[in-house]
Design an enzyme around this catalytic site. Structure first.
Site, PDB file in Angstrom:
ATOM      1  N   CYS A 110       0.868  -1.172   0.000  1.00 47.53           N
ATOM      2  CA  CYS A 110       0.000   0.000   0.000  1.00 47.53           C
ATOM      3  C   CYS A 110       0.902   1.218   0.000  1.00 47.53           C
ATOM      4  O   CYS A 110       2.071   1.125   0.345  1.00 47.53           O
ATOM      5  CB  CYS A 110      -0.911   0.005   1.221  1.00 47.53           C
ATOM      6  N   CYS A 112       0.032   4.355   1.452  1.00 46.64           N
ATOM      7  CA  CYS A 112      -0.304   5.409   2.429  1.00 46.64           C
ATOM      8  C   CYS A 112       0.843   5.722   3.387  1.00 46.64           C
ATOM      9  O   CYS A 112       1.033   6.874   3.770  1.00 46.64           O
ATOM     10  CB  CYS A 112      -1.577   5.065   3.186  1.00 46.64           C
ATOM     11  N   LYS A 216     -12.088  -4.877   1.900  1.00 51.49           N
ATOM     12  CA  LYS A 216     -11.555  -4.030   2.963  1.00 51.49           C
ATOM     13  C   LYS A 216     -12.481  -2.832   3.129  1.00 51.49           C
ATOM     14  O   LYS A 216     -12.690  -2.057   2.199  1.00 51.49           O
ATOM     15  CB  LYS A 216     -10.146  -3.561   2.602  1.00 51.49           C
ATOM     16  N   LYS A 269     -11.618  -7.609   5.992  1.00 55.46           N
ATOM     17  CA  LYS A 269     -11.010  -6.732   6.995  1.00 55.46           C
ATOM     18  C   LYS A 269     -11.898  -5.544   7.257  1.00 55.46           C
ATOM     19  O   LYS A 269     -12.362  -4.947   6.271  1.00 55.46           O
ATOM     20  CB  LYS A 269      -9.666  -6.261   6.441  1.00 55.46           C
ATOM     21  N   SER A 295      -6.230  -3.111  14.268  1.00 51.39           N
ATOM     22  CA  SER A 295      -5.693  -2.378  15.412  1.00 51.39           C
ATOM     23  C   SER A 295      -6.761  -1.961  16.417  1.00 51.39           C
ATOM     24  O   SER A 295      -6.557  -2.074  17.625  1.00 51.39           O
ATOM     25  CB  SER A 295      -4.924  -1.157  14.916  1.00 51.39           C
ATOM     26  N   TYR A 334      -2.632  -8.915  16.142  1.00 49.02           N
ATOM     27  CA  TYR A 334      -1.573  -8.432  17.036  1.00 49.02           C
ATOM     28  C   TYR A 334      -1.458  -9.326  18.275  1.00 49.02           C
ATOM     29  O   TYR A 334      -0.526  -9.184  19.054  1.00 49.02           O
ATOM     30  CB  TYR A 334      -1.846  -6.975  17.410  1.00 49.02           C
TER      31      TYR A 334
HETATM   32  C1  PBG Z   1      -2.874   0.260   4.621  1.00 56.91           C
HETATM   33  C2  PBG Z   1      -3.397  -0.559   5.729  1.00 56.91           C
HETATM   34  C3  PBG Z   1      -4.198  -0.188   6.820  1.00 56.91           C
HETATM   35  C4  PBG Z   1      -4.327  -1.326   7.622  1.00 56.91           C
HETATM   36  C5  PBG Z   1      -3.614  -2.346   6.987  1.00 56.91           C
HETATM   37  N1  PBG Z   1      -3.069  -1.862   5.828  1.00 56.91           N
HETATM   38  C6  PBG Z   1      -4.756   1.108   7.223  1.00 56.91           C
HETATM   39  C7  PBG Z   1      -5.772   1.807   6.439  1.00 56.91           C
HETATM   40  O1  PBG Z   1      -6.286   1.329   5.429  1.00 56.91           O
HETATM   41  O2  PBG Z   1      -6.046   2.927   6.838  1.00 56.91           O
HETATM   42  C8  PBG Z   1      -5.076  -1.395   8.921  1.00 56.91           C
HETATM   43  C9  PBG Z   1      -4.623  -2.427   9.867  1.00 56.91           C
HETATM   44  C10 PBG Z   1      -5.066  -2.219  11.264  1.00 56.91           C
HETATM   45  O3  PBG Z   1      -5.863  -1.318  11.595  1.00 56.91           O
HETATM   46  O4  PBG Z   1      -4.595  -2.982  12.118  1.00 56.91           O
HETATM   47  N2  PBG Z   1      -3.795   0.865   3.828  1.00 56.91           N
END
Ligand code: PBG
Length: 343
Positions: A110, A112, A216, A269, A295, A334
């Site tokens: 990704c 970001c 997602k 997810k 998370s 985690y």
């Molecule tokens: C990258 C990504 C994210 C997560 C995994 N890959 C964050 C998002 O999309 O903002 C989230 C994982 C988590 O919250 O544990 N885009």
């Protein structure tokens, strides 16, 4: 049949093993760095040497694998840190692969974390003409339940899908070169699985599997991750590319498209708020199915555990068995090390 653990165990329908778990690691610059994430007690930003130690422990606990995220030295508007040969995740992968044999290493793909604006794709300001069209009530109405504030933000910029695919492909090839066992795109651009598959094949990585974050959802439960990966968007949000949490049928369509494009494994997810999506995906598709206990799911359980409001060992295993029961054979969590020790 419930009178003893022996009997209960005899008729148990679902089981967990450490091999079900994938442990996420956040790799950062420096040496000897173990910086705890304030909203995720027990989770750290790790320099490469520390990440190698975690990988070794994951191997000895017989986890299924680890997934790597990177915090680059610098961010820019073309996500150089994501695809550079000496990028933080590329270097971490080489170091881990040199030391650790019996562990699958997965690369989250990704942009970001590597973009100065924190979005998962290439961002372009909208022209005055486009803005006028966007604010026209007829064209804004297809946004469904979006609020006025959200629509206002969306009129300022857009994410460019196809230019993003090129960078994602370049990133995937670069990670495969570094030794990554599995490529896992999490950006939610359209067509990225097909583009990445083609790119990997052309570069000779015909046997590198793709684990697609197929369904997602745009979720409030990613909050703590954005602190951990320093990847919060500087403006707007991710609702123009991540899925609307209200849509199960659309999730099935997203998964189907990714399979057609060549995904080898699929993911839903977050996990706990989307168990119905997971169960439906299990019924419909025969590919290995993963779920990400994200998370925010970890943070809310940890907060209650630390307050003494919930029994740690029980809720860790109960949350994971529920995800497993709903249909996931792989769980990104985690709690991976904690759960493996409990088992
Ligand atoms: C990258 C990504 C994210 C997560 C995994 N890959 C964050 C998002 O999309 O903002 C989230 C994982 C988590 O919250 O544990 N885009």
């Amino acid at each position: 049949m419930r009178q003893s653990e022996l009997l209960r165990s005899l008729v148990r329908e679902t089981r967990l093993t450490p091999k079900n778990f994938i442990y996420p690691l956040f790799v950062c610059p420096g040496e000897g760095v173990r910086h705890e994430i304030s909203s995720m007690p027990g989770v750290f930003n790790l320099s490469i040497d520390e990440a190698v130690k975690e990988a070794r422990e994951s191997e000895s606990l017989e986890l299924g694998g680890i997934i790597l995220f990177g915090l680059p030295e610098q961010k820019d508007e073309v996500a150089t840190g994501a695809w550079a040969e000496d990028g933080i995740v590329q270097r971490a992968t080489r170091a881990i692969k040199q030391e650790v044999r019996d562990l699958v290493v997965i690369g989250d793909v990704c942009l970001c974390e590597y973009m100065s604006h924190g979005h998962c794709g290439v961002v372009q300001q909208k022209s005055a003409q486009q803005k006028k069209q966007d604010t026209h009530p007829a064209s804004a109405s297809h946004n469904g339940g979006s609020t006025a504030a959200q629509t206002a933000v969306c009129t300022e910029y857009e994410i460019l899908n196809d230019p993003t695919l090129e960078i994602l492909t370049q990133t995937s090839v670069s990670l495969a070169k570094a030794g990554m066992d599995i490529i896992a795109p999490s950006d939610m651009m359209d067509g990225r699985v097909g583009a990445i598959r083609k790119g990997l094949d052309q570069a000779g990585f015909i046997n590198t599997p793709i684990l697609s974050y197929a369904a997602k959802f745009a979720s409030g439960f990613y909050g703590p991750f954005r602190e951990a990966a320093d990847s919060a968007p500087q403006f707007g949000d991710r609702r123009s590319y991540q899925m609307d949490g209200a849509n199960l049928r659309e999730a099935m369509r997203e998964i189907e498209q990714d399979i057609e494009e060549g995904a080898d494994m699929i993911m839903v997810k977050p996990a706990m708020p989307y168990l119905d999506v997971l169960a439906e995906a299990r019924r419909r598709f025969d590919l290995p199915l993963a779920a990400y206990q994200v998370s925010g799911e970890y943070a809310m359980l940890q907060a209650a555990i630390q307050n003494g409001w919930l029994d740690r060992d029980r809720v860790i295993l109960e949350s994971l068995i529920s995800i497993r029961r709903a249909g996931a054979s792989l769980i990104l969590t985690y709690f991976a090390k904690d759960a493996a020790k409990l088992l």
